[in-house]
Enzyme design. Sequence first.
Site, mmCIF file in Angstrom:
data_model
loop_
_atom_site.group_PDB
_atom_site.id
_atom_site.type_symbol
_atom_site.label_atom_id
_atom_site.label_comp_id
_atom_site.label_asym_id
_atom_site.label_seq_id
_atom_site.Cartn_x
_atom_site.Cartn_y
_atom_site.Cartn_z
ATOM 1 N N HIS A 1 -9.476 1.094 4.671
ATOM 2 C CA HIS A 1 -8.163 1.230 5.309
ATOM 3 C C HIS A 1 -8.293 2.170 6.508
ATOM 4 O O HIS A 1 -9.084 3.120 6.485
ATOM 5 C CB HIS A 1 -7.138 1.778 4.305
ATOM 6 C CG HIS A 1 -5.741 1.772 4.844
ATOM 7 N ND1 HIS A 1 -5.265 2.780 5.655
ATOM 8 C CD2 HIS A 1 -4.745 0.865 4.726
ATOM 9 C CE1 HIS A 1 -4.021 2.495 5.999
ATOM 10 N NE2 HIS A 1 -3.676 1.333 5.447
ATOM 11 N N ASN B 1 0.865 -1.181 0.000
ATOM 12 C CA ASN B 1 0.000 0.000 0.000
ATOM 13 C C ASN B 1 0.897 1.224 0.000
ATOM 14 O O ASN B 1 1.508 1.538 1.010
ATOM 15 C CB ASN B 1 -0.909 -0.015 1.241
ATOM 16 C CG ASN B 1 -1.692 1.279 1.363
ATOM 17 O OD1 ASN B 1 -1.878 1.985 0.373
ATOM 18 N ND2 ASN B 1 -2.138 1.602 2.566
ATOM 19 N N TRP B 2 0.948 1.886 -1.148
ATOM 20 C CA TRP B 2 1.857 3.037 -1.255
ATOM 21 C C TRP B 2 1.286 4.304 -0.632
ATOM 22 O O TRP B 2 1.960 5.342 -0.628
ATOM 23 C CB TRP B 2 2.191 3.302 -2.726
ATOM 24 C CG TRP B 2 3.087 2.273 -3.349
ATOM 25 C CD1 TRP B 2 3.712 1.232 -2.710
ATOM 26 C CD2 TRP B 2 3.454 2.179 -4.726
ATOM 27 N NE1 TRP B 2 4.451 0.504 -3.620
ATOM 28 C CE2 TRP B 2 4.313 1.066 -4.861
ATOM 29 C CE3 TRP B 2 3.154 2.931 -5.869
ATOM 30 C CZ2 TRP B 2 4.863 0.693 -6.095
ATOM 31 C CZ3 TRP B 2 3.692 2.561 -7.093
ATOM 32 C CH2 TRP B 2 4.543 1.443 -7.191
ATOM 33 N N LYS B 3 0.057 4.250 -0.195
ATOM 34 C CA LYS B 3 -0.592 5.444 0.370
ATOM 35 C C LYS B 3 -0.433 6.628 -0.602
ATOM 36 O O LYS B 3 -0.494 6.419 -1.809
ATOM 37 C CB LYS B 3 -0.020 5.770 1.751
ATOM 38 C CG LYS B 3 0.020 4.547 2.673
ATOM 39 C CD LYS B 3 0.505 4.892 4.054
ATOM 40 C CE LYS B 3 0.792 3.626 4.840
ATOM 41 N NZ LYS B 3 0.174 3.612 6.149
ATOM 42 N N GLU C 1 -5.582 -5.003 10.455
ATOM 43 C CA GLU C 1 -4.548 -3.989 10.638
ATOM 44 C C GLU C 1 -4.832 -3.216 11.921
ATOM 45 O O GLU C 1 -5.613 -2.246 11.900
ATOM 46 C CB GLU C 1 -4.549 -3.028 9.451
ATOM 47 C CG GLU C 1 -4.187 -3.683 8.134
ATOM 48 C CD GLU C 1 -3.540 -2.685 7.206
ATOM 49 O OE1 GLU C 1 -2.398 -2.908 6.811
ATOM 50 O OE2 GLU C 1 -4.164 -1.652 6.913
ATOM 51 N N GLY D 1 2.746 -1.001 4.259
ATOM 52 C CA GLY D 1 2.780 0.398 3.860
ATOM 53 C C GLY D 1 4.197 0.892 3.677
ATOM 54 O O GLY D 1 4.827 0.679 2.639
ATOM 55 N N GLY D 2 4.746 1.529 4.717
ATOM 56 C CA GLY D 2 6.045 2.197 4.619
ATOM 57 C C GLY D 2 7.153 1.359 3.999
ATOM 58 O O GLY D 2 7.912 1.852 3.156
ATOM 59 N N SER E 1 3.239 -2.058 10.383
ATOM 60 C CA SER E 1 4.691 -1.982 10.584
ATOM 61 C C SER E 1 5.421 -3.275 10.210
ATOM 62 O O SER E 1 6.387 -3.662 10.862
ATOM 63 C CB SER E 1 5.016 -1.555 12.012
ATOM 64 O OG SER E 1 4.557 -0.230 12.231
ATOM 65 N N GLU F 1 -6.633 4.574 7.564
ATOM 66 C CA GLU F 1 -6.469 6.015 7.306
ATOM 67 C C GLU F 1 -7.738 6.599 6.688
ATOM 68 O O GLU F 1 -8.079 7.758 6.938
ATOM 69 C CB GLU F 1 -5.228 6.245 6.428
ATOM 70 C CG GLU F 1 -3.958 6.049 7.254
ATOM 71 C CD GLU F 1 -2.775 5.487 6.496
ATOM 72 O OE1 GLU F 1 -2.749 5.546 5.260
ATOM 73 O OE2 GLU F 1 -1.866 4.945 7.171
ATOM 74 N N GLY G 1 2.208 2.303 10.706
ATOM 75 C CA GLY G 1 3.124 3.424 10.569
ATOM 76 C C GLY G 1 3.783 3.846 11.870
ATOM 77 O O GLY G 1 4.382 4.917 11.952
HETATM 78 C C1 PEP Z 1 -0.771 0.101 5.671
HETATM 79 O O1 PEP Z 1 -0.683 1.181 5.096
HETATM 80 O O2 PEP Z 1 -1.721 -0.653 5.411
HETATM 81 C C2 PEP Z 1 0.234 -0.252 6.662
HETATM 82 C C3 PEP Z 1 0.124 -1.388 7.303
HETATM 83 O O3 PEP Z 1 1.244 0.654 6.870
HETATM 84 P P1 PEP Z 1 2.659 0.370 7.604
HETATM 85 O O4 PEP Z 1 3.176 -0.927 7.035
HETATM 86 O O5 PEP Z 1 3.495 1.532 7.249
HETATM 87 O O6 PEP Z 1 2.371 0.226 9.056
#
Ligand code: PEP
Length: 250
Positions: free
Chosen positions: A97, A10-12, A169, A235-236, A214, A99, A175
Site C-alpha cells: 500500500h 481499507n480501514w488503515k 492507487e 479508504g476513508g 478517494s 502508505e 486521501g
Molecule cells: C486506500 O487507503 O487504499 C485509499 C484508496 O484511501 P482513500 O480512499 O481514502 O483515498
Amino acid sequence: MLKRPILAANWKMHHGPTASKTFMETFLAGYQPREDRTVVVFPPAVSLTAVTWMAASRPDILIGVQNIHWAEKGAFTGETSAEMAKDSGASMILVGHSERRHVFGETDAQCAKKCVAAARVGLPFMLCVGEKIDQREAGATSDVVTRQLREGLAQVANLISADFLLAYEPVWAIGTGLTATPGDASAIHTLLRAELTAMIGTRADDIPILYGGSVNVGNAATLVAAPEIDGLLVGGASLDAGSWIKIVEA
Ligand code: PEP
C-alpha cells in the site's frame, strides 16, 4: 474465482476491536449476501479476530490483513507474519500500500518478499502500485507502475493465478479528495494488464485490477463501471458503515 466487482475496504489505522464490532453489526444488518460481487474488509491487525468472529456466518465477506512481515517469526518487534494473520482470520493480504511505501519507506524488494510470504501461506494477495504526483507530472506513471509490478512479483510470477489481485492507487489520489478519471484509471489498468500478460501470459486475463484513490459514495458506481476496473479499494469512505453499504451496493 472472486466475483466481480470486488469492493475492498481499507480501514488503515482506524477501528480497534470495539469499534470494529460496532461497524460490523451495522454493516451485516444493512448488507445482505449478493452473488454478483465480492466484499473484502482490511481492518487493523489487532481487530482481525473481532471482525472475523463478527463475519463468521457471512462467508461472502472476506477479511484481509493490511500488511505483513515476510518472515514466519522472529525478533521483529511490532510486526505480524503471514502465518499469524492467517491464524487470526485473514484470508487475503494487502502488499505495498502506498502508505507502507511512502510513509514507512517500504521498497519494491521488501514488497517482493511479502508476496513470497503470502504465497507461502497460500493466501491471495493484493499488490498495490501507483505513482506520486511528481512522477505523474514527469510523465513517469507507466514506468513507475510497471516497475512496481515487475519487482513486486519477481519471485512469485510463476505461482500467480486468479488468486492474485492488483490495485492501481495513484498516490496523489489517496486521501486527498482527488480522483483519477474513469478514463485515466482504465488506461493504466489496460497498461497493467498488458504488462501482466507479458509476464505470465493468458493467466493475466483473470486477474482483477482494482482502482483506489478517494472513492466515495458519489463516484463509486461510475468508476466501477469503467472498462478494465474490476473493483475498488476504498479508504476513508469505508470507515462509516452506512457509506460502505452504499458503496458496496453501487
Ligand atoms: C486506500 O487507503 O487504499 C485509499 C484508496 O484511501 P482513500 O480512499 O481514502 O483515498
